[in-house]
Scaffold this motif. Structure first.
Motif, PDB file in Angstrom:
ATOM      1  N   SER A  29       1.962  10.047   3.796  1.00  0.00           N
ATOM      2  CA  SER A  29       1.246  10.225   4.854  1.00  0.00           C
ATOM      3  C   SER A  29       1.447  11.637   5.438  1.00  0.00           C
ATOM      4  O   SER A  29       2.159  12.582   4.726  1.00  0.00           O
TER       5      SER A  29
ATOM      6  N   LYS B 152      -3.939   1.362   0.777  1.00  0.00           N
ATOM      7  CA  LYS B 152      -3.408   2.058   1.997  1.00  0.00           C
ATOM      8  C   LYS B 152      -2.949   0.563   2.849  1.00  0.00           C
ATOM      9  O   LYS B 152      -3.871  -0.353   3.020  1.00  0.00           O
ATOM     10  N   ALA B 153      -1.917   0.699   3.712  1.00  0.00           N
ATOM     11  CA  ALA B 153      -1.318  -0.788   4.389  1.00  0.00           C
ATOM     12  C   ALA B 153      -0.188  -0.273   5.331  1.00  0.00           C
ATOM     13  O   ALA B 153       0.074   0.670   5.398  1.00  0.00           O
ATOM     14  N   PRO B 154      -0.252  -1.197   6.227  1.00  0.00           N
ATOM     15  CA  PRO B 154       0.848  -1.096   6.952  1.00  0.00           C
ATOM     16  C   PRO B 154       2.374  -1.024   6.512  1.00  0.00           C
ATOM     17  O   PRO B 154       2.494  -1.532   5.322  1.00  0.00           O
TER      18      PRO B 154
ATOM     19  N   LYS C 211       0.788   1.732  11.256  1.00  0.00           N
ATOM     20  CA  LYS C 211      -0.129   1.072  11.057  1.00  0.00           C
ATOM     21  C   LYS C 211      -0.918   1.160   9.605  1.00  0.00           C
ATOM     22  O   LYS C 211      -1.346   0.236   9.221  1.00  0.00           O
ATOM     23  N   GLU C 212      -0.605   2.334   8.965  1.00  0.00           N
ATOM     24  CA  GLU C 212      -1.237   2.584   7.817  1.00  0.00           C
ATOM     25  C   GLU C 212      -0.551   3.784   7.036  1.00  0.00           C
ATOM     26  O   GLU C 212      -0.490   4.798   7.559  1.00  0.00           O
TER      27      GLU C 212
ATOM     28  N   GLY D  83       1.803  -5.748   3.530  1.00  0.00           N
ATOM     29  CA  GLY D  83       2.269  -4.499   3.920  1.00  0.00           C
ATOM     30  C   GLY D  83       3.655  -4.311   3.241  1.00  0.00           C
ATOM     31  O   GLY D  83       4.208  -5.220   2.713  1.00  0.00           O
TER      32      GLY D  83
END
Length: 445
Positions: free
Chosen positions: A408, A228-230, A438-439, A365
């Motif tokens: 997402s 999970k990352a930007p 942001k994620e 990211g």
């Protein structure tokens, strides 16, 4: 031919034949497509379609028939067929037409000088793009084609309730597809843009260099570890989110409960940085028309204002079902189709942060340059799509990334937008600046 006279005569004949109310939609266009490969013309097509569609209403029943034959005998047959079909159709009290008269606004969407631009100049624009693209970098090994296309059209919409609107429009587009190669690896990179006026087309070098960058920068991209990352969306790739949001703002889907945004007007659905507009009045934009597909004037609508949902988009039928008024979003892609609901110029409003600052705020990211597959469900709000681009490390673009999936929900994505760039660009009728979420879940290896 005189579209308006034909429309008025046909509507009178429909009323005489027994229609309670009726509408006619007439479309005439001249289109050109030209493609160049290896300096030679590969494709050259011209077409001149013209036709009309009529909707007939009788006692809550509706029928639709279209034709390309404008002769009186053929029109009589179309009228008879439409009246007969309306007698057999199911009843629906929400069927109806917008009322007139309307005040048709003026919009700058017709380039009178387009037909004076020679075919040779249009083809040469493609040749220049190909030449510049092939010289962009030694890794560019091929061009899969450079293209130019245009349409000059006229649309007339009239109904028995007093609506009569007629307008001309032009559309021009250019594009190129380059291929970068290194060893066994190949990477395509494409870029293009559509405008209303020929003089607003991007220069050949601009589209060639952008396509070259997309091919070379992503060459030999590899998956990253799942995490999970930007995620930062390039301003072209960012339109993928808007497609899902636009579908979720369809008033008929909302009424039917088939939208994750149904029943949420007045609620916060995005961060403070999220303002989404639909504006059919913008000067010279490809989504601009004076009226929609039913003759209702287009307008400027703030649909999400600093994260707060303000409303939905409607045509006449959906508005009747929801107990509201049309927003001027009846979409009609050709004379042979019924009006649906669609966006005009649909965009995420730009912010005040530069692209470099949006990227610079990420320690680790993904910068997305391209997506693969649709993967957006506007009913449930789920989002999952293949992606490629560049890895961000300590605020800098580094290695190419490919064969990953980003996922997402649309709710989480809208709420998670924590930076919006100031670099909004219009390549068609849907636009975003660079923006950062942001994620998200990145699935790789």
């Amino acid at each position: 031919m005189d579209h308006e006279t034909f429309a008025e005569q046909t509507l009178r004949r429909l009323k005489s034949a027994g229609a309670d109310s009726a509408e006619i939609f007439i479309e005439e266009s001249v289109s050109l497509e030209a493609g160049v490969r290896e300096g030679e013309i590969e494709t050259l097509r011209q077409s001149s379609p013209m036709g009309y569609g009529i909707r007939v209403f009788r006692g809550g029943r509706m029928a639709f028939v279209d034709s390309t034959d404008f002769s009186q005998a053929a029109t009589d047959d179309v009228i008879d067929k439409a009246i007969a079909l309306a007698r057999e159709a199911g009843e629906d009290p929400h069927h109806g037409l917008p009322a007139g008269p309307i005040r048709q606004p003026m919009r700058r969407i017709f380039d009178a000088g387009l037909e004076r631009v020679s075919l040779e100049e249009k083809v040469e624009r493609c040749r220049r793009a190909e030449q510049i693209g092939l010289k962009y970098d030694r890794l560019i090994k091929a061009c899969d084609g450079a293209y130019y296309s245009e349409t000059r059209g006229r649309t007339t919409i009239a109904n028995t309730r007093g609506v009569l609107a007629s307008y001309q429009r032009t559309d021009c587009s250019v594009g190129i597809e380059l291929v970068a190669e290194r060893g066994p690896h190949k990477q395509p990179g494409g870029y293009g843009a559509g405008v209303r006026f020929y003089g607003d087309l991007p220069r050949a070098g601009e589209i060639a260099r952008e396509a070259g960058y997309r091919a070379v920068s992503q060459l030999a991209g590899e998956p990253v570890p799942s995490q999970k990352a930007p995620v930062v969306f390039d301003r072209r790739a960012g339109a993928r989110l808007l497609h899902g949001i636009g579908s979720a703002l369809n008033g008929l889907s909302v009424y039917q409960g088939a939208s994750f945004l149904a029943g949420r007007v007045g609620e916060r659905v995005g961060s403070e940085l999220v303002t989404i507009m639909d504006d059919g009045t913008m000067r010279k934009r490809t989504g601009t028309t004076p009226v929609d597909g039913e003759g209702v004037p287009t307008s400027r609508k703030v649909l999400i204002d600093r994260g707060i949902l303000k409303g939905y988009m409607y045509n006449t039928y959906a508005a009747n079902r929801a107990g509201t008024r049309s927003t001027g979003n009846a979409s009609r892609w050709w004379y042979g189709g019924l009006p649906g609901i669609g966006t005009t110029n649909f965009y995420l409003e730009k912010g005040t942060t530069s692209r470099d600052e949006v990227i610079g705020g990420v320690k680790e990211g993904l910068f997305v340059l391209g997506t693969l597959g649709f993967g957006v469900d506007s009913v449930s709000g789920s989002f999952s799509t293949g992606a490629s681009g560049l890895w961000i490390k300590n605020g800098k673009l580094t290695d190419p990334v490919g064969r990953v999936t980003i996922a997402s929900t649309l709710d989480e994505m809208l709420m998670g937008i924590d930076a919006v760039g100031d670099d909004l660009i219009w390549l068609g009728s849907m636009a975003t600046p660079t923006y950062r979420i942001k994620e998200m879940t990145i699935s790789g290896v």
